[in-house]
Design a protein around this motif. Structure first.
Motif, mmCIF file in Angstrom:
data_model
loop_
_atom_site.group_PDB
_atom_site.id
_atom_site.type_symbol
_atom_site.label_atom_id
_atom_site.label_comp_id
_atom_site.label_asym_id
_atom_site.label_seq_id
_atom_site.Cartn_x
_atom_site.Cartn_y
_atom_site.Cartn_z
ATOM 1 N N GLN A 121 42.045 32.831 43.656
ATOM 2 C CA GLN A 121 41.492 31.507 43.375
ATOM 3 C C GLN A 121 42.299 30.747 42.197
ATOM 4 O OE1 GLN A 121 39.313 30.238 45.674
ATOM 5 N NE2 GLN A 121 40.429 28.232 44.814
ATOM 6 N N TRP A 122 42.253 31.500 41.003
ATOM 7 C CA TRP A 122 43.131 31.124 39.982
ATOM 8 C C TRP A 122 44.552 30.454 40.080
ATOM 9 C CZ3 TRP A 122 41.310 35.644 36.256
ATOM 10 C CH2 TRP A 122 40.076 35.204 35.881
ATOM 11 N N ILE A 123 45.062 31.323 40.916
ATOM 12 C CA ILE A 123 46.454 31.156 41.256
ATOM 13 C C ILE A 123 46.289 29.854 42.174
ATOM 14 C CG2 ILE A 123 48.409 31.969 42.830
ATOM 15 C CD1 ILE A 123 47.604 34.895 42.082
ATOM 16 N N ALA A 126 39.759 38.387 44.530
ATOM 17 C CA ALA A 126 39.538 37.151 44.923
ATOM 18 C C ALA A 126 39.536 36.019 43.975
ATOM 19 C CB ALA A 126 38.400 37.070 45.909
ATOM 20 N N GLN A 127 39.049 36.504 42.835
ATOM 21 C CA GLN A 127 39.050 35.421 41.598
ATOM 22 C C GLN A 127 40.444 35.329 41.003
ATOM 23 O OE1 GLN A 127 36.136 34.087 39.513
ATOM 24 N NE2 GLN A 127 37.983 32.886 39.631
ATOM 25 N N PHE A 152 51.701 38.753 40.601
ATOM 26 C CA PHE A 152 50.477 38.843 39.851
ATOM 27 C C PHE A 152 49.584 39.866 40.722
ATOM 28 C CE2 PHE A 152 49.813 34.818 37.127
ATOM 29 C CZ PHE A 152 51.197 35.052 36.279
ATOM 30 N N SER A 153 49.102 40.739 39.981
ATOM 31 C CA SER A 153 48.124 41.640 40.723
ATOM 32 C C SER A 153 46.867 41.905 39.815
ATOM 33 C CB SER A 153 48.802 43.039 41.364
ATOM 34 O OG SER A 153 49.325 43.621 40.104
ATOM 35 N N PRO A 154 45.667 42.358 40.243
ATOM 36 C CA PRO A 154 44.456 42.506 39.523
ATOM 37 C C PRO A 154 44.441 44.032 39.306
ATOM 38 C CG PRO A 154 43.859 42.496 41.995
ATOM 39 C CD PRO A 154 45.446 42.359 41.696
ATOM 40 N N VAL A 155 43.964 44.311 38.013
ATOM 41 C CA VAL A 155 43.738 45.772 37.737
ATOM 42 C C VAL A 155 42.540 46.219 38.796
ATOM 43 C CG1 VAL A 155 42.925 47.629 35.969
ATOM 44 C CG2 VAL A 155 44.465 45.772 35.380
ATOM 45 N N GLN A 156 42.394 47.500 39.327
ATOM 46 C CA GLN A 156 41.517 47.756 40.361
ATOM 47 C C GLN A 156 40.208 48.179 39.585
ATOM 48 O OE1 GLN A 156 42.184 51.566 42.666
ATOM 49 N NE2 GLN A 156 41.328 50.466 44.329
ATOM 50 N N GLY A 157 39.242 47.414 40.002
ATOM 51 C CA GLY A 157 37.819 47.827 39.386
ATOM 52 C C GLY A 157 37.746 46.899 38.256
ATOM 53 N N GLN A 158 38.392 46.002 37.725
ATOM 54 C CA GLN A 158 38.427 45.288 36.669
ATOM 55 C C GLN A 158 38.483 43.771 36.664
ATOM 56 O OE1 GLN A 158 40.230 46.712 32.762
ATOM 57 N NE2 GLN A 158 40.749 48.751 33.654
ATOM 58 N N LEU A 159 39.242 43.369 37.563
ATOM 59 C CA LEU A 159 39.484 41.994 38.001
ATOM 60 C C LEU A 159 39.111 41.801 39.455
ATOM 61 C CD1 LEU A 159 39.853 39.008 37.146
ATOM 62 C CD2 LEU A 159 42.261 39.514 37.123
#
Length: 222
Positions: free
Chosen positions: A196-198, A192-193, A182-189
């Motif tokens: 934490q969900w994981i 750290a959040q 799982f990875s976040p879209v840069q600038g959108q998610l």
């Protein structure tokens, strides 16, 4: 899988760039890697960071691609895009790279059939979440083809994307099939959040940030 005798070294592919960098994603993160970025993609993810590979590039014979890759003196190779499998000669290129002694990975959107990819190749399949705008392009039949050698990547832009990805993993028993990232879209998610969900959900997966963006701010050819 094409046999060695079936690989035509004069066959051509449209190539956006070939470069030597640090792998920024997957379980190979941090490894010096030669990237072969093929041109063209049938998807238009709203957060795409390689739109420059949609068109243009140069036509290169397979033997020229192999020569350029060998010139870096690095045995780890990643074929990426765009969507590399959109070019029919991607399959023999992957086989030829393996035959040349390279450790090869393929980064693919998961919208096209991965069944004919050389089994020596590690397939990094990107399953598209709703926030990508390309949810309908997912080829769900690919999931049954994944092996422990492969990896499944989810790029997430929101809590909705996260919940969808977790549900997909559980429904299709993906955590037991291969590595899940799982990875976040840069600038959108917020990374750290997502982390934490994981942790809150006790998920057996790998959290990742795109290392190349941290090092070079997503500069082309890095």
């Amino acid at each position: 899988m094409p046999a060695l005798a079936d690989i035509d070294p004069r066959a051509t592919l449209r190539v956006t760039e070939i470069f030597h960098s640090i792998q920024g994603e997957s379980s190979r993160v941090g490894l010096p890697t030669v990237f072969v970025r093929l041109t063209g993609c049938p998807l238009r993810c709203v957060w795409c960071d390689t739109a420059y590979a949609f068109s243009g590039g140069e036509s290169l014979a397979m033997d020229e691609i192999l020569r350029r890759v060998a010139g870096f003196g690095c045995t780890t190779v990643c074929v990426t895009g765009g969507e590399p499998l959109a070019q029919k000669n991607c399959l023999p290129l992957l086989a030829a790279l393996c035959d040349a002694g390279h450790s090869v990975s393929l980064e693919t959107s998961g919208a096209l059939d991965i069944g004919d990819v050389d089994p020596r190749v590690a397939r990094i399949v990107d399953l598209k979440a709703p926030g990508s705008g390309e949810l309908a392009k997912n080829r769900w039949e690919n999931l049954a083809l994944l092996t422990p050698r492969d990896e499944l990547k989810f790029v997430l832009a929101s809590r909705e994307d996260y919940d969808w990805a977790v549900a997909a993993c559980r429904q299709h028993q993906l955590f037991a099939r291969c590595a899940v990232l799982f990875s976040p879209v840069q600038g959108q998610l917020d990374p750290a959040q997502l982390a934490q969900w994981i942790l809150d959900d006790r998920l057996p997966l790998r959290f990742q940030l795109q290392l190349h963006k941290i090092l070079w701010d997503n500069a082309q050819g890095r």
